[in-house]
Scaffold this motif. Structure first.
Motif, PDB file in Angstrom:
ATOM      1  N   VAL A 106       4.467  -9.710   2.298  1.00  0.00           N
ATOM      2  CA  VAL A 106       5.383  -8.570   2.299  1.00  0.00           C
ATOM      3  C   VAL A 106       4.529  -7.304   2.283  1.00  0.00           C
ATOM      4  O   VAL A 106       3.853  -7.019   1.298  1.00  0.00           O
ATOM      5  CB  VAL A 106       6.323  -8.588   1.073  1.00  0.00           C
ATOM      6  CG1 VAL A 106       7.263  -7.388   1.104  1.00  0.00           C
ATOM      7  CG2 VAL A 106       7.121  -9.888   1.019  1.00  0.00           C
ATOM      8  N   ALA A 107       4.558  -6.572   3.387  1.00  0.00           N
ATOM      9  CA  ALA A 107       3.785  -5.326   3.514  1.00  0.00           C
ATOM     10  C   ALA A 107       4.794  -4.193   3.642  1.00  0.00           C
ATOM     11  O   ALA A 107       5.346  -3.968   4.708  1.00  0.00           O
ATOM     12  CB  ALA A 107       2.879  -5.401   4.737  1.00  0.00           C
ATOM     13  N   LYS A 108       5.042  -3.492   2.538  1.00  0.00           N
ATOM     14  CA  LYS A 108       6.174  -2.569   2.505  1.00  0.00           C
ATOM     15  C   LYS A 108       5.734  -1.113   2.442  1.00  0.00           C
ATOM     16  O   LYS A 108       4.936  -0.731   1.588  1.00  0.00           O
ATOM     17  CB  LYS A 108       7.065  -2.892   1.301  1.00  0.00           C
ATOM     18  CG  LYS A 108       8.350  -2.095   1.290  1.00  0.00           C
ATOM     19  CD  LYS A 108       9.450  -2.783   0.533  1.00  0.00           C
ATOM     20  CE  LYS A 108      10.753  -2.026   0.668  1.00  0.00           C
ATOM     21  NZ  LYS A 108      11.197  -1.891   2.050  1.00  0.00           N
ATOM     22  N   MET A 109       6.288  -0.322   3.367  1.00  0.00           N
ATOM     23  CA  MET A 109       6.113   1.135   3.335  1.00  0.00           C
ATOM     24  C   MET A 109       7.399   1.736   2.754  1.00  0.00           C
ATOM     25  O   MET A 109       8.482   1.474   3.259  1.00  0.00           O
ATOM     26  CB  MET A 109       5.899   1.685   4.744  1.00  0.00           C
ATOM     27  CG  MET A 109       4.698   1.088   5.458  1.00  0.00           C
ATOM     28  SD  MET A 109       3.161   1.667   4.754  1.00  0.00           S
ATOM     29  CE  MET A 109       1.993   0.656   5.664  1.00  0.00           C
ATOM     30  N   SER A 110       7.261   2.523   1.705  1.00  0.00           N
ATOM     31  CA  SER A 110       8.438   3.061   1.025  1.00  0.00           C
ATOM     32  C   SER A 110       8.314   4.568   0.845  1.00  0.00           C
ATOM     33  O   SER A 110       7.244   5.152   1.044  1.00  0.00           O
ATOM     34  CB  SER A 110       8.618   2.383  -0.338  1.00  0.00           C
ATOM     35  OG  SER A 110       8.943   1.024  -0.175  1.00  0.00           O
ATOM     36  N   GLY A 111       9.431   5.165   0.433  1.00  0.00           N
ATOM     37  CA  GLY A 111       9.464   6.615   0.255  1.00  0.00           C
ATOM     38  C   GLY A 111       9.888   6.998  -1.145  1.00  0.00           C
ATOM     39  O   GLY A 111      10.162   6.163  -1.996  1.00  0.00           O
ATOM     40  N   ARG A 112       9.960   8.289  -1.360  1.00  0.00           N
ATOM     41  CA  ARG A 112      10.436   8.826  -2.632  1.00  0.00           C
ATOM     42  C   ARG A 112      11.929   9.118  -2.523  1.00  0.00           C
ATOM     43  O   ARG A 112      12.495   9.150  -1.436  1.00  0.00           O
ATOM     44  CB  ARG A 112       9.667  10.088  -3.003  1.00  0.00           C
ATOM     45  CG  ARG A 112       8.180   9.819  -3.144  1.00  0.00           C
ATOM     46  CD  ARG A 112       7.453  10.933  -3.846  1.00  0.00           C
ATOM     47  NE  ARG A 112       6.031  10.592  -3.989  1.00  0.00           N
ATOM     48  CZ  ARG A 112       5.542   9.833  -4.947  1.00  0.00           C
ATOM     49  NH1 ARG A 112       6.364   9.327  -5.858  1.00  0.00           N
ATOM     50  NH2 ARG A 112       4.260   9.566  -5.017  1.00  0.00           N
ATOM     51  N   GLY A 113      12.546   9.301  -3.668  1.00  0.00           N
ATOM     52  CA  GLY A 113      13.990   9.524  -3.682  1.00  0.00           C
ATOM     53  C   GLY A 113      14.333  10.999  -3.622  1.00  0.00           C
ATOM     54  O   GLY A 113      13.582  11.852  -4.099  1.00  0.00           O
TER      55      GLY A 113
END
Length: 433
Positions: A106-113
């Motif tokens: 699982v290679a996940k790119m995420s952001g801020r809220g």
């Protein structure tokens, strides 16, 4: 080719071809097409819609407008998940370790809220020293070693989407299903995963308030994935009340860790297993959903999933002592009960209002420059269908204020109590693949 002709063609309800869509996306991204013409086209799309082929072409054009992440150095079939957003949604922190526990990367790119509560990255930063900035080499090495890494979005991913979204936001064209689907999927496709599982929320705390709209969006995104060569599954899940019992940053990390240690929070556990099962089937580790679900459930109980979580936190610099002893996570100064004013049964909880109440405490951002307070949040004590007596707590506000009046008011607005018994809402409405 003239932009006015493209606008006119879509205004008349005709299908745009690949050349016309690419002309628009490239021209607008480069600044050759002005905002007023781009807004005219998005309004035409809002009213006339797009075909499956048009939407896929638009999505690919937005992917091609910037960089794409090359994950070819990662061993195995990479599966990503995406949630359309909700209140108390900490599923990523459970699903990632679950999937990693059976060897799927699982290679996940995420952001801020921005809004109700923090985003994935904000929540992870409730853990001391956890860092989300990594080189590409570090990211790939972490995935190959531990089968899980989460990082901030790097590079110039889908700049056309970013520019178009800002325009749609001020021209009342955000809630167009083809444009929403293209926006979400362009970023997912640019992030390099082989397969994608989408958690599409429906209800009061979701972007899509009705099941009909949620299903339409889910089908649109699954079709985009199919047309662009990515196996995609969408799970439509309920957001008519917060997911689990914790809302906030440290709160949600704590609840996710407890699930990974075997605690049974029914809705959160069930949804996490549902999504993780589809991810591992797409990765061809299991031949069918039931086999996947059974194995993953065992990994919640035997500690393998928690071990994967702990390894992931440690690999990104996080203080694993906070995971071993959850009381070491950030704590608020005050714990303020909001109590029921009558006997009865909880018949409704407006999830969005609970999210806003958490934001008032400091758990989210009203503007992008606001600072997140990781310690504050909301612990629900009653959910839909629960019996309640006058004076019993509905929620506990974990606050750095002794009397957080705005949050108290918002929580009271969120809860509806009736004399009649109520059945809890269906959690998983439909799976589309």
């Amino acid at each position: 080719m003239r932009m006015v002709d493209v606008i006119q063609k879509k205004r008349n309800g005709l299908e745009l071809n690949e050349e016309e869509i690419k002309f628009f996306v490239t021209g607008y991204t480069n600044g050759d097409i002005p905002d007023y013409q781009a807004s005219a086209l998005t309004m035409a799309i809002y009213f006339k819609g797009m075909t499956e082929k048009e939407t896929a072409t638009l999505t690919q054009a937005m992917v091609d407008s910037g960089e794409t992440i090359d994950l070819s150095g990662i061993e195995g079939h990479i599966v990503d998940k995406h949630s359309t957003g909700g209140v108390g949604d900490k599923v990523t922190f459970i699903v990632g370790p679950l999937v990693a526990s059976v060897g799927v990367p699982v290679a996940k790119m995420s952001g801020r809220g921005l809004g109700h509560t923090g985003g994935t990255l904000d929540k992870l930063e409730a853990i001391k020293n956890f860092h989300i900035e990594m080189t590409k080499e570090e990211f790939i090495n972490n995935v190959n070693t531990h089968k899980l890494a989460v990082a901030g979005q790097t590079g110039n991913l889908a700049p056309a989407d970013k520019k178009l979204y800002a325009l749609r936001d001020v021209t009342a064209t955000v809630d167009s299903i083809p444009l929403i689907a293209g926006s979400i999927m362009s970023k997912k496709l640019a992030s390099g995963a082989d397969s994608i599982v989408l958690d599409v929320k429906t209800g009061s705390g979701a972007f899509m308030k009705t099941l009909e709209d949620s299903e339409a969006l889910a089908r649109e995104m699954v079709n985009i994935g199919k047309n662009l060569g990515r196996n995609t599954v969408a799970v439509i899940s309920d957001m008519n009340q917060p997911l689990g019992y914790e809302v906030g940053n440290a709160n949600e990390i704590k609840e996710a860790a407890e699930i990974l240690q075997g605690k049974n929070v029914e809705d959160l556990r069930k949804l996490s297993l549902e999504i993780a099962s589809h991810m591992t089937v797409l990765a061809e580790v299991f031949s069918d959903y039931n086999e996947a679900y059974e194995t993953l459930e065992k990994n919640l109980e035997n500690g393998k999933a928690f071990e994967a979580f702990r390894n992931f936190i440690g690999a990104q610099g996080g203080d694993t002592a906070m995971i071993d002893d959850l009381d070491k996570l950030p704590q608020s100064k005050y714990h303020v009960e909001v109590t029921a004013e009558e006997d009865g049964y909880v018949s409704a909880i407006d999830a969005e209002s609970i999210g806003v109440a958490a934001m008032y405490l400091g758990a989210g951002r009203a503007t992008k420059d606001d600072t997140i307070n990781h310690a504050v949040g909301i612990t629900l004590k009653k959910k839909i269908g629960d019996q309640v007596k006058t004076g019993e707590p509905l929620v506990v506000l974990n606050s750095d204020e002794e009397n957080p009046t705005d949050s108290i008011t918002k929580v009271k607005e969120a809860y509806t109590i009736t004399k009649e018994t109520i059945t809890a809402p269906t959690l998983i409405h439909k799976v589309i693949n």
